[in-house]
Enzyme design. Structure first.
Site, PDB file in Angstrom:
ATOM      1  CB  ALA A  71      -0.910  -0.001   1.226  1.00 28.23           C
ATOM      2  N   GLY A  89      -0.344  -5.102   0.894  1.00 26.57           N
ATOM      3  CA  GLY A  89      -1.560  -5.024   0.092  1.00 26.57           C
ATOM      4  C   GLY A  89      -1.437  -5.718  -1.249  1.00 26.57           C
ATOM      5  CD  GLU A 148      -3.611  -7.361   3.111  1.00 28.96           C
ATOM      6  OE1 GLU A 148      -4.273  -7.584   4.138  1.00 28.96           O
ATOM      7  OE2 GLU A 148      -3.158  -6.235   2.824  1.00 28.96           O
ATOM      8  CD  GLU A 174       0.741  -5.884   5.896  1.00 24.06           C
ATOM      9  OE1 GLU A 174       0.107  -5.762   4.843  1.00 24.06           O
ATOM     10  OE2 GLU A 174       1.426  -6.904   6.155  1.00 24.06           O
TER      11      GLU A 174
END
Length: 255
Positions: free
Chosen positions: A66, A112, A115, A135
């Protein structure tokens, strides 16, 4: 819609979405998530599209994570809103889309990015791919479904190991533990992904749509009942009639 962060290419019944932010290793920001969501909505309604491929531009990165700069100063409420909106508008949308979505992981798939790949129905990776959920190194946890989808793919023990350690793993290791389906050279990745997409595209769209929903329900108490109901409903649909007729007439079905 004119896309600024993604490229959309249609080739027969296969559509390829390329995340095109090479200057940031294709990191996901709000605008990119919005564009991906819009493109998927368009393709779901496009009767010419039967299979969707998601990949990243360049040779280094699928999605490197992200875009942290966008949320670095968020408080609790805004952070929850970010995660919820992302889940609803993109990650859950991919998982529950009525058409198959294949991730062609061509390099880094971190945070992300991993994911996003895990939300897809199938994952192919290039030999240079590196996958991980880093993360906790930021004092966070995955917020776009990573803690939920990873255990279903690799088991709780391995998921805990990857999430707690924040380590990156190779494409070969990812295949070994079931995180990706197949690994190819970077040069072969997209062509091999399209080969699979072509094979899928020849099959019943109605059957595949019901299969996606049934597989997604496989870890719920309602899974068996959904399979039974879906099996029954398909008997009233055109694809089943064509498929069975073709089988009995010893010809290829025309779905």
């Amino acid at each position: 819609m004119n896309f600024q962060n993604i490229l959309l290419e249609n080739e027969g019944q296969i559509s390829t979405i390329t995340i095109n932010r090479p200057q940031s290793l294709n990191a996901l920001n709000g605008a990119t998530i919005s564009e991906l969501s819009e493109a998927l909505s368009q393709l779901e309604q496009d009767s010419n599209c039967r299979v969707i491929i998601i990949t990243g531009s360049g040779e280094k990165s699928f999605v490197a994570g992200a875009d942290i700069k966008e949320f670095s100063d968020f408080g609790q409420d805004k952070a929850e809103e970010l995660a919820r909106n992302g889940q609803n508008s993109l990650f859950n949308k991919i998982e529950n889309l009525r058409k198959p979505v294949i991730a062609a992981v061509n390099g880094f798939a971190l945070g992300g990015g991993l994911e996003l790949a895990m939300a897809c129905h199938i994952r192919y990776a290039s030999e240079n791919a590196k996958l991980g959920l880093p993360e906790v190194t930021l004092g966070l946890i995955p917020g776009y479904g990573g803690t939920q989808r990873l255990p279903k793919l690799v088991g709780k023990g391995l998921a805990n190991e990857l999430i707690f350690s924040a380590k990156m793993i190779s494409a070969a290791r990812a295949k070994e533990i079931g995180l990706v389906n197949e690994v190819f050279s970077l040069e072969e990745l997209l062509s091999k992904t399209k080969e699979l997409a072509t094979l899928i595209s020849k099959n019943s769209p109605q059957g595949i749509s019901k299969a996606i929903a049934a597989v997604n329900a496989s870890d719920s108490a309602e899974g068996y009942e959904l399979e039974i109901k879906s099996f029954g409903k398909l008997f009233e649909m055109e694809d089943k009639k064509e498929g069975v007729s073709a089988f009995l007439e010893k010809r290829k079905p025309n779905f």
